[in-house]
Structure formats: C-alpha cells, structure tokens
Design an enzyme around this catalytic site. Structure first.
Site, PDB file in Angstrom:
ATOM      1  N   CYS A  44       0.830  -1.212   0.000  1.00 41.56           N
ATOM      2  CA  CYS A  44       0.000   0.000   0.000  1.00 41.56           C
ATOM      3  C   CYS A  44       0.860   1.257   0.000  1.00 41.56           C
ATOM      4  O   CYS A  44       0.667   2.165  -0.799  1.00 41.56           O
ATOM      5  CB  CYS A  44      -0.927  -0.038   1.217  1.00 41.56           C
ATOM      6  SG  CYS A  44      -1.976   1.402   1.355  1.00 41.56           S
ATOM      7  N   CYS A  49      -1.670   1.776  -2.929  1.00 44.27           N
ATOM      8  CA  CYS A  49      -2.639   2.861  -2.727  1.00 44.27           C
ATOM      9  C   CYS A  49      -2.004   4.262  -2.713  1.00 44.27           C
ATOM     10  O   CYS A  49      -2.500   5.176  -3.381  1.00 44.27           O
ATOM     11  CB  CYS A  49      -3.372   2.711  -1.408  1.00 44.27           C
ATOM     12  SG  CYS A  49      -3.387   1.072  -0.679  1.00 44.27           S
ATOM     13  N   LYS A  52      -0.072   5.421  -5.964  1.00 48.26           N
ATOM     14  CA  LYS A  52      -1.122   5.450  -7.003  1.00 48.26           C
ATOM     15  C   LYS A  52      -1.967   6.708  -6.873  1.00 48.26           C
ATOM     16  O   LYS A  52      -2.189   7.441  -7.838  1.00 48.26           O
ATOM     17  CB  LYS A  52      -1.971   4.180  -6.851  1.00 48.26           C
ATOM     18  CG  LYS A  52      -3.074   3.954  -7.824  1.00 48.26           C
ATOM     19  CD  LYS A  52      -4.425   4.440  -7.381  1.00 48.26           C
ATOM     20  CE  LYS A  52      -4.961   4.017  -6.069  1.00 48.26           C
ATOM     21  NZ  LYS A  52      -5.646   2.751  -6.000  1.00 48.26           N
ATOM     22  N   TYR A 180      -9.569  -2.952 -11.237  1.00 53.47           N
ATOM     23  CA  TYR A 180      -9.454  -1.540 -10.861  1.00 53.47           C
ATOM     24  C   TYR A 180      -8.042  -0.990 -11.062  1.00 53.47           C
ATOM     25  O   TYR A 180      -7.872   0.182 -11.407  1.00 53.47           O
ATOM     26  CB  TYR A 180      -9.978  -1.307  -9.435  1.00 53.47           C
ATOM     27  CG  TYR A 180      -9.021  -1.667  -8.308  1.00 53.47           C
ATOM     28  CD1 TYR A 180      -8.155  -0.725  -7.767  1.00 53.47           C
ATOM     29  CD2 TYR A 180      -8.979  -2.948  -7.774  1.00 53.47           C
ATOM     30  CE1 TYR A 180      -7.291  -1.046  -6.734  1.00 53.47           C
ATOM     31  CE2 TYR A 180      -8.132  -3.282  -6.742  1.00 53.47           C
ATOM     32  CZ  TYR A 180      -7.285  -2.326  -6.222  1.00 53.47           C
ATOM     33  OH  TYR A 180      -6.423  -2.644  -5.206  1.00 53.47           O
ATOM     34  N   GLU A 184      -7.327   2.328 -13.215  1.00 53.41           N
ATOM     35  CA  GLU A 184      -6.676   3.484 -12.589  1.00 53.41           C
ATOM     36  C   GLU A 184      -5.410   3.888 -13.354  1.00 53.41           C
ATOM     37  O   GLU A 184      -5.167   5.081 -13.579  1.00 53.41           O
ATOM     38  CB  GLU A 184      -6.328   3.161 -11.135  1.00 53.41           C
ATOM     39  CG  GLU A 184      -7.569   3.060 -10.264  1.00 53.41           C
ATOM     40  CD  GLU A 184      -7.280   2.689  -8.825  1.00 53.41           C
ATOM     41  OE1 GLU A 184      -8.115   2.975  -7.964  1.00 53.41           O
ATOM     42  OE2 GLU A 184      -6.219   2.087  -8.550  1.00 53.41           O
ATOM     43  N   GLY A 264      -3.826  -9.557 -12.651  1.00 55.22           N
ATOM     44  CA  GLY A 264      -4.074 -10.374 -11.464  1.00 55.22           C
ATOM     45  C   GLY A 264      -2.879 -10.390 -10.529  1.00 55.22           C
ATOM     46  O   GLY A 264      -1.773  -9.955 -10.896  1.00 55.22           O
ATOM     47  N   HIS A 438     -26.464  21.947   0.037  1.00 55.29           N
ATOM     48  CA  HIS A 438     -26.652  22.581  -1.258  1.00 55.29           C
ATOM     49  C   HIS A 438     -25.647  23.712  -1.445  1.00 55.29           C
ATOM     50  O   HIS A 438     -25.395  24.463  -0.510  1.00 55.29           O
ATOM     51  CB  HIS A 438     -28.072  23.151  -1.338  1.00 55.29           C
ATOM     52  CG  HIS A 438     -28.403  23.690  -2.697  1.00 55.29           C
ATOM     53  ND1 HIS A 438     -28.595  22.868  -3.790  1.00 55.29           N
ATOM     54  CD2 HIS A 438     -28.532  24.966  -3.123  1.00 55.29           C
ATOM     55  CE1 HIS A 438     -28.854  23.629  -4.842  1.00 55.29           C
ATOM     56  NE2 HIS A 438     -28.805  24.898  -4.469  1.00 55.29           N
ATOM     57  N   GLU A 443     -25.798  15.832  -2.645  1.00 61.04           N
ATOM     58  CA  GLU A 443     -27.188  15.991  -2.197  1.00 61.04           C
ATOM     59  C   GLU A 443     -28.149  15.171  -3.059  1.00 61.04           C
ATOM     60  O   GLU A 443     -29.263  14.859  -2.635  1.00 61.04           O
ATOM     61  CB  GLU A 443     -27.605  17.464  -2.162  1.00 61.04           C
ATOM     62  CG  GLU A 443     -27.705  18.120  -3.512  1.00 61.04           C
ATOM     63  CD  GLU A 443     -28.150  19.595  -3.418  1.00 61.04           C
ATOM     64  OE1 GLU A 443     -29.084  19.887  -2.665  1.00 61.04           O
ATOM     65  OE2 GLU A 443     -27.532  20.441  -4.110  1.00 61.04           O
TER      66      GLU A 443
END
Ligand code: FAD
Length: 455
Positions: A44, A49, A52, A180, A184, A264, A438, A443
């Site tokens: 990570c 993570c 990246k 993913y 990415e 993979g 808002h 929302e």
C-alpha cells in the site's frame, strides 16, 4: 537462545495488516517482532494505494488546467509543461517519509523490526538469514505479487510495481487488464498526456461492479480519449527499436511504447517453507485459514492479501485488529465482510458500497432502483462534457438501502459517508428525510424521489 530471540508473536511482513497486528499486540503487552524483506509499509505505502493516489492527483491537474479558462484564468497551453521525473522524485520522497513514520510507530510500540526474508523452521521457529527466533505465535502477512500471463515477449511487460519508478513516460501505452488497477493506471497515463489503450479479454471491464457503473465509466473514459478494446487479449509482444509490436487475439496488431499488465495478483508465499511445516494452501494458492485466521497448523495464523479475502488495505487492517484481540486481548472479535466500501480512482472516480442491482436481484430482493445522471455544476462554466452517475439499490419490502454506487468527482469521499448509513441499515425513507447540503453533487443521494421505470 538469548532472551531477545524469544517472542510471543512474530509477524512476517510489515505491510498494512502486519504492522497493525504487531503494534496492537505490543500495546497489549506481548513481546513482538516483525520481519520485513523489502519495505516498511508493504504494498500500500510503497507500490500501491499511496503512490497510485499521488499519481492520480498529478494526472488530474491537467483537467484543472483545462477547466481554468472557464473561470477566467489565463493558462496559455504553450506555457503549460509537465515533468514526469519531478512527480516521481516527489512521490519517492513522500514514500521515504512514510517508511520512516512506520519505523517510528513500530519502535515506539516496542516492536522489534528484523530486516530480511523469513522462513518457518517449525510452528515456533522463524529463521531470518543465520538467525533463529523462537515464538509462541507466528502470523504470515506477506501480501501478494502481480502476475503476468505467460506469452512470447512476457519479459517486456511491466507491472504496477515498475510503473511507479518509470524513468520516463512513453508517448503511447497499452494497459492490459479489466480490474481496478488497470483502469486506474489507464486514467493516470491518459491524464498525463499518454495515448492510452486498455485491452481486456472480457466483454466489459470492472467485473463485480454495478452494471450501470461499468457502462457509464466506459463512456466517460472513452470521452477522455482512452481507447477501450474489450473481447481481446495479447498473444505476443515483440520489442523493436524503442517500441513494442503486439499481436492480439482478434488477429490485429498494435504498436506502442509501453505495455503494462494488471492481469491479477498471486499470494506471496514462496520461500516461507510452508509445505515443510504443513500449512495448507487453497487451490488458488492462498493460505487456507478459518474465520479467525487460524491455519491448519496450531500457532500459525495468516491475514491480508495472502489469505485471499478482498485485497484492500482497510480489510487487512480490520483483520489485524480482530486477530490481535483474539491472541492477546479478550479472545473475542469477528470480521464482518459485509458492506465493504471501495473506490476506483479513475477519472471520474467510482465509489461503491453494498449490493449491486444484479446481486440484489440474485439474492431474491424485490428491488427498487433510483438513478440520476447529471453534469456536475463545476463543469457548467468550463464546457467539460463529463457527467456524474448516482444509483441507489433499495429493497422494496423493507425499504432498506442495499447499495449505493457513484461515478463522479470525489465518489470515494462521498460513498465513505454513505457507507456508515448503509451499514447502520438506513432505509430509503431515512435518506429522503435527510436534508441535503446545497449546492453539492452529494445531495442528489437524498433527493432522488422516483424509482426508475425499467428496473
Ligand atoms: P502487503 O501490504 O503486501 O505487505 C506484505 C509485506 O510482506 C511486504 O512488505 C513484503 O515485502 C513482505 N514479505 C513478503 N514475503 C516476506 C518474507 N518471506 N519475509 C519477510 N517479509 C516478507 N487497497 C486499498 O484499500 N485502496 C487502494 O486504493 C489500493 N490501491 C492499490 C493499488 C495497487 C497498484 C496495488 C498493487 C494494490 C492496491 N491496494 C489498494 C491493495 C493493498 O495495497 C493491499 O490490499 C494491502 O497492501 C495488503 O496488505 P497486506 O498486509 O496483506 O500485504
């Protein structure tokens, strides 16, 4: 055997799961050592993570610059430049800082850090180089490693590991894969100006995500100039001069400057001596554990990517907290794999939690679906054609929200908040009763009133 070679717990692998387990267990009074062969923080922090997301931020700057004109900023194209080595160097400096943070966290918790590659001699002995360490418990948290399919020219293909240290960016790139990580990296490369093609053997990428999310993401990535080619795979790669000639399964050929496979990952178990000690693996090569991370050998546990549960850092960390409590706390604690929220940091982002529409139907729910597609307000002045998708999957009988899915700016940030509500069992009526903020995109999640007719 000296006293300092004797532990209550030895953790193998100082990644997301291992570090948390070691720290928590030491804080509970256990004598803990952690062995790491490569880098503190694991995948990570070093090749996952964190770097990246830094690259994703870097890639997104190009869109901010393009959009600036609509808000009156004068950013002449010819004065805009991008320097890849600067981004890599700055990223590397941040990773080194984090490596230091992890070192201090472990030191401060009283965990002994042993550098080297660990091997199990028996259920109570870990060998690192010439040293042998005795311990009551061993936890294997060695993570996973990218796999490149075997084919002619395989050695020319990069994985995410190498992408983080590329000396220079190519003009064109092929990303191979439909998960993913592939999506990415395609977004990162395209955002940084690389002509990018994504090749995937299946009919549609991002298997496991909601079908509307997959379709919508494909449309948005195509608008950004990423060439998506589904139903095709690479058969061979031939280097020639400074580029690569690819032969594809549909008989076509492609020339590109870089090929990255995100096809993979396998459990990282080699060299651990698991078969000598009798630790069982699953047919996919993961370490077989029960719901409390116990392998078939008493005293040896395993967690994180190496056991084949969802390969996400927060999952490995949550598992570590449960295991530490069970080994050195009150002996209680269960892992809950329901409602794990997740994001894909392509542009626009995907955020998702709970069941997809197809999963909800397959589970027998009478499904009501709420869906909204719109242009985010930010783009009204800039001419950007990017759109946003929001979708709620609701159980028609109980009114419970089963899943929330989004493609759009900051989807990960927005879905993290909704995940709490969905985990807590919120109903659609409670979403409706929630006052929106808002003006935000978020929302829309509390103002979608009419279910879609075709659902
Ligand atoms: P790891 O973090 O992989 O740590 C295992 C450690 O064990 C490594 O440091 C390794 O060097 C060490 N080791 C291995 N064998 C030995 C040995 N014999 N002796 C000593 N040490 C050993 N997850 C998210 O939640 N969000 C994201 O955005 C995200 N993005 C990602 C992007 C990429 C490109 C990749 C590859 C992964 C990403 N992940 C993401 C997944 C996440 O990184 C992993 O799920 C997580 O790191 C798993 O933690 P772990 O503790 O199981 O293993």
């Amino acid at each position: 055997m000296s006293e300092n070679q004797n532990f209550d717990l030895i953790v193998i692998g100082a990644g997301s799961g291992g570090v948390r387990l070691a720290r928590m267990s030491a804080q509970r009074g256990a004598r803990v050592a952690i062995v790491e062969s490569r880098y503190l923080g694991g995948t990570c922090v070093n090749v996952g993570c964190v770097p990246k997301k830094l690259f994703v931020y870097g890639a997104h700057v190009s869109e901010e610059l393009e959009d600036a004109g609509g808000y009156g900023w004068h950013v002449p194209r010819e004065q805009v430049g991008f320097d890849w080595p600067t981004l890599v160097a700055n990223k590397n400096a941040e990773i080194e800082r984090l490596n230091g943070v992890y070192r201090r966290l472990l030191d401060n918790a009283g965990v002994r850090v042993i550098e080297g590659s660990a091997r199990l001699a028996d259920a109570n002995t870990v060998v690192v180089g010439d040293d042998r360490y005795q311990t009551r418990h061993i936890t294997i948290a060695t993570g996973s490693w990218p796999v490149v399919p075997e084919l002619p020219g395989q050695e020319c293909i990069l994985t995410s590991n190498e992408m983080f240290y590329l000396p220079q960016l190519p003009r064109q790139a092929v990303v191979w894969g439909g998960g993913y990580i592939a999506v990415e990296f395609a977004g990162i490369l395209a955002g940084l100006g690389v002509e990018t093609t994504l090749l995937y053997r299946g009919e549609m990428f991002l298997r496991g995500f909601d079908d509307d999310v997959r379709r919508f993401t494909a449309e948005e990535l195509t608008k950004k100039g990423i060439q998506l080619r589904f139903g095709v795979t690479i058969e061979s790669v031939q280097p020639e001069g400074g580029h690569y000639n690819l032969s594809l399964s549909d008989g076509s050929r492609l020339t590109t400057g870089l090929v990255m496979a995100a096809t993979g990952r396998r459990a990282l178990t080699e060299g651990l001596g698991l078969t000598d000690v009798g630790v069982e693996l699953t047919p996919s090569g993961h370490i077989r554990v029960d719901e409390h991370f116990q392998t078939n050998v008493p005293g040896i546990t395993a967690l994180g990517d190496v056991v084949g549960t969802p390969q996400l850092t927060p999952v490995a960390i949550a598992q570590a907290m449960v295991l530490s409590r069970r080994l050195f706390g009150d002996g209680q604690g269960e892992m809950d794999y329901n409602h794990i929220p997740t994001a894909v940091f392509c542009q626009p982002n995907i955020g998702t939690v709970g069941l997809t529409e197809a999963e909800a139907r397959a589970a027998g729910h009478q499904v009501r679906v709420y869906r909204s597609e719109f242009k985010p307000m930010k783009y009204t002045l800039t001419g950007r054609q990017e759109r946003c998708l929001m979708k709620l999957v609701v159980d028609g009988d109980s009114d419970r929200v089963l899943g929330a899915h989004m493609v759009g700016p900051d989807a990960g940030e927005i879905i993290q908040g909704l995940a709490v509500a969905i985990k807590a069992g919120a109903t659609k009526a409670e979403f409706d009763a929630t006052i929106g903020i808002h003006p935000t995109s978020a929302e829309e999640f509390v103002t979608m009133r009419e279910p879609v007719a075709d659902a």
